[in-house]
Design a protein around this motif. Structure first.
Motif, PDB file in Angstrom:
ATOM      1  N   ARG A 143      -9.723 -49.374  39.274  1.00  0.00           N
ATOM      2  CA  ARG A 143      -9.763 -48.064  39.945  1.00  0.00           C
ATOM      3  C   ARG A 143      -9.387 -48.173  41.417  1.00  0.00           C
ATOM      4  NH1 ARG A 143     -13.283 -47.375  36.046  1.00  0.00           N
ATOM      5  NH2 ARG A 143     -14.981 -48.387  37.143  1.00  0.00           N
ATOM      6  N   GLN A 144      -9.696 -49.347  42.015  1.00  0.00           N
ATOM      7  CA  GLN A 144      -9.253 -49.544  43.402  1.00  0.00           C
ATOM      8  C   GLN A 144      -7.726 -49.552  43.451  1.00  0.00           C
ATOM      9  OE1 GLN A 144     -10.819 -53.191  44.985  1.00  0.00           O
ATOM     10  NE2 GLN A 144     -12.474 -52.078  45.989  1.00  0.00           N
ATOM     11  N   ALA A 181       0.317 -44.449  40.967  1.00  0.00           N
ATOM     12  CA  ALA A 181       1.138 -45.183  41.926  1.00  0.00           C
ATOM     13  C   ALA A 181       2.023 -46.225  41.249  1.00  0.00           C
ATOM     14  CB  ALA A 181       0.230 -45.858  42.948  1.00  0.00           C
ATOM     15  N   ARG A 182       1.663 -46.597  40.035  1.00  0.00           N
ATOM     16  CA  ARG A 182       2.440 -47.611  39.319  1.00  0.00           C
ATOM     17  C   ARG A 182       2.309 -47.342  37.823  1.00  0.00           C
ATOM     18  NH1 ARG A 182      -0.888 -52.510  41.308  1.00  0.00           N
ATOM     19  NH2 ARG A 182      -1.384 -50.949  42.868  1.00  0.00           N
ATOM     20  N   ILE A 183       2.988 -48.147  37.028  1.00  0.00           N
ATOM     21  CA  ILE A 183       2.873 -47.988  35.574  1.00  0.00           C
ATOM     22  C   ILE A 183       1.457 -48.344  35.148  1.00  0.00           C
ATOM     23  CG2 ILE A 183       3.661 -48.833  33.321  1.00  0.00           C
ATOM     24  CD1 ILE A 183       6.327 -49.587  34.749  1.00  0.00           C
ATOM     25  N   VAL A 184       0.848 -47.471  34.354  1.00  0.00           N
ATOM     26  CA  VAL A 184      -0.462 -47.751  33.760  1.00  0.00           C
ATOM     27  C   VAL A 184      -0.264 -47.768  32.257  1.00  0.00           C
ATOM     28  CG1 VAL A 184      -2.824 -46.956  33.441  1.00  0.00           C
ATOM     29  CG2 VAL A 184      -1.648 -46.538  35.625  1.00  0.00           C
ATOM     30  N   ARG A 185      -0.682 -48.841  31.625  1.00  0.00           N
ATOM     31  CA  ARG A 185      -0.548 -48.905  30.165  1.00  0.00           C
ATOM     32  C   ARG A 185      -1.706 -49.681  29.582  1.00  0.00           C
ATOM     33  NH1 ARG A 185       4.776 -52.217  28.663  1.00  0.00           N
ATOM     34  NH2 ARG A 185       3.926 -51.868  26.601  1.00  0.00           N
ATOM     35  N   GLY A 186      -1.867 -49.586  28.297  1.00  0.00           N
ATOM     36  CA  GLY A 186      -2.931 -50.357  27.674  1.00  0.00           C
ATOM     37  C   GLY A 186      -3.468 -49.670  26.454  1.00  0.00           C
ATOM     38  N   GLU A 229      -7.443 -39.596  28.550  1.00  0.00           N
ATOM     39  CA  GLU A 229      -8.594 -40.509  28.673  1.00  0.00           C
ATOM     40  C   GLU A 229      -8.363 -41.517  29.784  1.00  0.00           C
ATOM     41  OE1 GLU A 229      -9.689 -42.015  24.571  1.00  0.00           O
ATOM     42  OE2 GLU A 229     -11.632 -41.854  25.593  1.00  0.00           O
ATOM     43  N   VAL A 230      -7.122 -42.026  29.873  1.00  0.00           N
ATOM     44  CA  VAL A 230      -6.811 -43.065  30.869  1.00  0.00           C
ATOM     45  C   VAL A 230      -6.742 -42.456  32.274  1.00  0.00           C
ATOM     46  CG1 VAL A 230      -5.094 -44.774  31.590  1.00  0.00           C
ATOM     47  CG2 VAL A 230      -5.571 -44.446  29.156  1.00  0.00           C
ATOM     48  N   VAL A 231      -5.992 -41.365  32.396  1.00  0.00           N
ATOM     49  CA  VAL A 231      -5.841 -40.673  33.684  1.00  0.00           C
ATOM     50  C   VAL A 231      -6.208 -39.210  33.437  1.00  0.00           C
ATOM     51  CG1 VAL A 231      -4.171 -39.911  35.444  1.00  0.00           C
ATOM     52  CG2 VAL A 231      -4.036 -42.236  34.526  1.00  0.00           C
ATOM     53  N   PRO A 232      -7.460 -38.821  33.727  1.00  0.00           N
ATOM     54  CA  PRO A 232      -7.892 -37.449  33.412  1.00  0.00           C
ATOM     55  C   PRO A 232      -6.998 -36.371  34.025  1.00  0.00           C
ATOM     56  CG  PRO A 232      -9.779 -38.838  33.914  1.00  0.00           C
ATOM     57  CD  PRO A 232      -8.562 -39.670  34.203  1.00  0.00           C
ATOM     58  N   ALA A 233      -6.346 -36.671  35.157  1.00  0.00           N
ATOM     59  CA  ALA A 233      -5.476 -35.665  35.790  1.00  0.00           C
ATOM     60  C   ALA A 233      -4.289 -35.291  34.906  1.00  0.00           C
ATOM     61  CB  ALA A 233      -4.964 -36.189  37.138  1.00  0.00           C
ATOM     62  N   THR A 234      -4.046 -36.047  33.836  1.00  0.00           N
ATOM     63  CA  THR A 234      -2.959 -35.711  32.905  1.00  0.00           C
ATOM     64  C   THR A 234      -3.125 -34.281  32.383  1.00  0.00           C
ATOM     65  OG1 THR A 234      -2.866 -38.012  32.195  1.00  0.00           O
ATOM     66  CG2 THR A 234      -1.792 -36.434  30.754  1.00  0.00           C
ATOM     67  N   ALA A 235      -4.374 -33.857  32.208  1.00  0.00           N
ATOM     68  CA  ALA A 235      -4.638 -32.523  31.635  1.00  0.00           C
ATOM     69  C   ALA A 235      -4.034 -31.413  32.484  1.00  0.00           C
ATOM     70  CB  ALA A 235      -6.139 -32.326  31.469  1.00  0.00           C
ATOM     71  N   GLY A 236      -3.873 -31.649  33.776  1.00  0.00           N
ATOM     72  CA  GLY A 236      -3.324 -30.612  34.659  1.00  0.00           C
ATOM     73  C   GLY A 236      -1.813 -30.687  34.821  1.00  0.00           C
ATOM     74  N   GLN A 291     -14.162 -44.606  32.817  1.00  0.00           N
ATOM     75  CA  GLN A 291     -14.483 -45.321  31.573  1.00  0.00           C
ATOM     76  C   GLN A 291     -13.597 -46.541  31.342  1.00  0.00           C
ATOM     77  OE1 GLN A 291     -15.211 -42.781  28.184  1.00  0.00           O
ATOM     78  NE2 GLN A 291     -15.508 -41.081  29.601  1.00  0.00           N
ATOM     79  N   VAL A 292     -12.628 -46.759  32.232  1.00  0.00           N
ATOM     80  CA  VAL A 292     -11.837 -47.998  32.141  1.00  0.00           C
ATOM     81  C   VAL A 292     -12.748 -49.147  32.535  1.00  0.00           C
ATOM     82  CG1 VAL A 292      -9.932 -49.278  33.211  1.00  0.00           C
ATOM     83  CG2 VAL A 292      -9.598 -46.891  32.518  1.00  0.00           C
ATOM     84  N   THR A 293     -12.849 -50.149  31.669  1.00  0.00           N
ATOM     85  CA  THR A 293     -13.834 -51.215  31.907  1.00  0.00           C
ATOM     86  C   THR A 293     -13.206 -52.552  32.279  1.00  0.00           C
ATOM     87  OG1 THR A 293     -13.819 -51.733  29.557  1.00  0.00           O
ATOM     88  CG2 THR A 293     -15.522 -50.199  30.318  1.00  0.00           C
ATOM     89  N   GLY A 294     -11.897 -52.633  32.241  1.00  0.00           N
ATOM     90  CA  GLY A 294     -11.254 -53.900  32.606  1.00  0.00           C
ATOM     91  C   GLY A 294      -9.753 -53.744  32.535  1.00  0.00           C
ATOM     92  N   GLY A 295      -9.078 -54.760  33.054  1.00  0.00           N
ATOM     93  CA  GLY A 295      -7.619 -54.654  33.029  1.00  0.00           C
ATOM     94  C   GLY A 295      -6.944 -55.945  33.413  1.00  0.00           C
ATOM     95  N   LEU A 296      -5.640 -55.844  33.535  1.00  0.00           N
ATOM     96  CA  LEU A 296      -4.805 -56.970  33.946  1.00  0.00           C
ATOM     97  C   LEU A 296      -3.817 -56.444  34.976  1.00  0.00           C
ATOM     98  CD1 LEU A 296      -3.306 -58.939  30.889  1.00  0.00           C
ATOM     99  CD2 LEU A 296      -4.892 -59.800  32.635  1.00  0.00           C
ATOM    100  N   ASP A 297      -3.736 -57.149  36.098  1.00  0.00           N
ATOM    101  CA  ASP A 297      -2.685 -56.823  37.060  1.00  0.00           C
ATOM    102  C   ASP A 297      -1.440 -57.603  36.651  1.00  0.00           C
ATOM    103  OD1 ASP A 297      -1.283 -56.093  39.323  1.00  0.00           O
ATOM    104  OD2 ASP A 297      -2.095 -57.747  40.518  1.00  0.00           O
ATOM    105  N   VAL A 298      -0.357 -56.891  36.383  1.00  0.00           N
ATOM    106  CA  VAL A 298       0.902 -57.547  35.982  1.00  0.00           C
ATOM    107  C   VAL A 298       1.952 -57.186  37.031  1.00  0.00           C
ATOM    108  CG1 VAL A 298       2.595 -57.837  34.125  1.00  0.00           C
ATOM    109  CG2 VAL A 298       0.215 -57.302  33.551  1.00  0.00           C
TER     110      VAL A 298
END
Ligand SMILES: Cc1cc2nc3c(=O)[nH]c(=O)nc-3n(C[C@H](O)[C@H](O)[C@H](O)COP(=O)(O)OP(=O)(O)OC[C@H]3O[C@@H](n4cnc5c(N)ncnc54)[C@H](O)[C@@H]3O)c2cc1C
Length: 374
Positions: free
Chosen positions: A128-129, A242-247, A293-300, A137-144
């Motif tokens: 989230r930072q 700001a960048r590609i978000v996937r998962g 779910e990933v980016v709630p702002a998608t709804a708008g 609700q995102v609990t983990g990730g990978l910086d690629v």
């Protein structure tokens, strides 16, 4: 008479045509609807690291090499065509929601360690930072950091312009067959019965590449369509990642690819449905549910475009690039999920083949020969 006939005007055919024309060949591309197939739909991710799979090191190596070729390719294409291609290099954030999603990311990180690819595990807070629009609700990730993007619709427009400037002729008719004589390919017969003489032919007809009748000694490439539905949304200011978000959002694979223009590409399904390109309510629902779910702002965001197109896939998911058994007939097809990524190296390999050179070491494992045999 044409030195080179390219069958198919997607990203692979047009890039090959441009490179061949710049090298001095007289080039004709035949395609009734250039740039409207998979190359129009794609998300434009240049993602050999997040797309890496266990057991396919040669495919990952090809993707990584092509990613490295993209900076020069983009610069040269932009200079030649005068058109932007939207190369962005902020990297990719891969995310997970539940324990199973996290295990899948850990598995992916393990493949990265094995293959020497760069990625770094992140906690949910660190995700989230890096991307404040992410759900809590995102609990983990990978910086690629190495997986980037181009705007594929800008790329195909730039390629069309580059081809026009390089003197490539466009014939708006489908190819029916390729004919050969004693010394190799002789001509391409079109569906309207007309023929274009050819010293060389590049077969780049995407998922339709297996439908073109080839000389008896040239195997038909084993390419099948893999359907992908994908959406383009427009985000209000302040809602663009700001960048590609996937998962994985609770097991559902999703990506959001932000463009400079404020468009966000959300995708994509992977379906074995033959040549069907219908857009289904269920797929749209699932994509939007996962993206929101990933980016709630998608709804708008507003919906601009939803389409389905067909990826050209082979039995081992790798492309088929290089000379066929018939002199002058070159394959450039089967790029499946990574055709935009692999465009620079494919076009360079085709240009090399046309000049009589051997394909580069990283491309060599992707000849037709691997599918030969009983
Ligand atoms: C939803 C989706 C998302 C994707 N996302 C990405 C991504 O993020 N990154 C990435 O690298 N790749 C992505 N891909 C894959 C990528 O789009 C393809 O690998 C790539 O576009 C293949 O290019 P192509 O030129 O071979 O085929 P296409 O773009 O399909 O072009 C083939 C062309 O051949 C023409 N044709 C067909 N038959 C004939 C004939 N008989 N004669 C003449 N012309 C003919 C067609 O009209 C068409 O224009 C995605 C694909 C989809 C569907």
């Amino acid at each position: 008479v044409s030195d080179v006939v390219v069958i198919g005007g997607g990203v692979i055919g047009l890039a090959s045509a441009w490179r061949a024309a710049v090298a001095g060949a007289e080039v004709t591309v035949c395609d009734p609807e250039p740039c409207m197939a998979a190359s129009w739909a794609a998300a434009g991710m240049l993602a050999p690291v997040t797309e890496s799979r266990a057991g396919s090191p040669a495919l990952t190596a090809l993707g990584v090499a092509s990613l490295h070729a993209w900076a020069d390719f983009a610069r040269q294409l932009e200079e030649f065509s005068g058109c932007p291609v939207g190369l962005r290099t902020e990297g990719t954030l891969a995310i997970a929601f539940d324990a199973a999603d996290r295990r899948a990311l850990e598995h992916l990180a393990g493949i990265h360690r094995q293959l020497g690819l760069t990625s770094r595990p992140l906690t949910g807070g660190e995700c989230r930072q890096a991307e404040p629009l992410l759900s809590h609700q995102v609990t983990g990730g990978l910086d690629v950091p190495g997986d980037h993007q181009v705007d594929n619709r800008l790329v195909v427009a730039a390629l069309q312009s580059a081809c026009a400037k390089a003197g490539v002729s466009m014939v708006p008719t489908r190819a029916a067959s390729v004919e050969a004589g004693g010394t190799g390919v002789r001509r391409v017969v079109l569906e309207d019965g007309a023929a274009v003489d050819a010293g060389a032919v590049v077969l780049a007809a995407g998922c339709w590449s297996g439908r073109i009748v080839l000389p008896p000694s040239a195997p038909r490439p084993p390419v099948r369509p893999v359907k992908g539905q994908i959406m383009r949304l427009r985000a209000p200011a302040g809602s663009v990642p700001a960048r590609i978000v996937r998962g994985l959002a609770r097991g559902v694979s999703v990506y959001l690819v932000p463009r400079e223009s404020g468009q966000v590409v959300v995708g994509g399904t992977v379906e074995e449905q033959g040549f069907d390109t219908s857009v289904t309510a269920g797929a749209v629902f699932e994509m939007l549910r996962a993206a929101t779910e990933v980016v709630p702002a998608t709804a708008g965001m507003t919906v601009e475009d939803v389409i389905a197109r067909l990826r050209p896939a082979t039995p081992d998911d790798g492309p088929i690039i290089g000379p066929s058994p018939v002199a002058g007939l070159i394959y450039a097809t089967g790029h499946h999920r990574n055709g935009v990524l692999m465009t620079p190296l494919t076009a360079a390999a085709v240009a090399g083949c046309l000049a009589g050179e051997a394909v580069a070491e990283v491309v060599a494992p992707f000849g037709w020969e691997r599918f030969a045999g009983p």
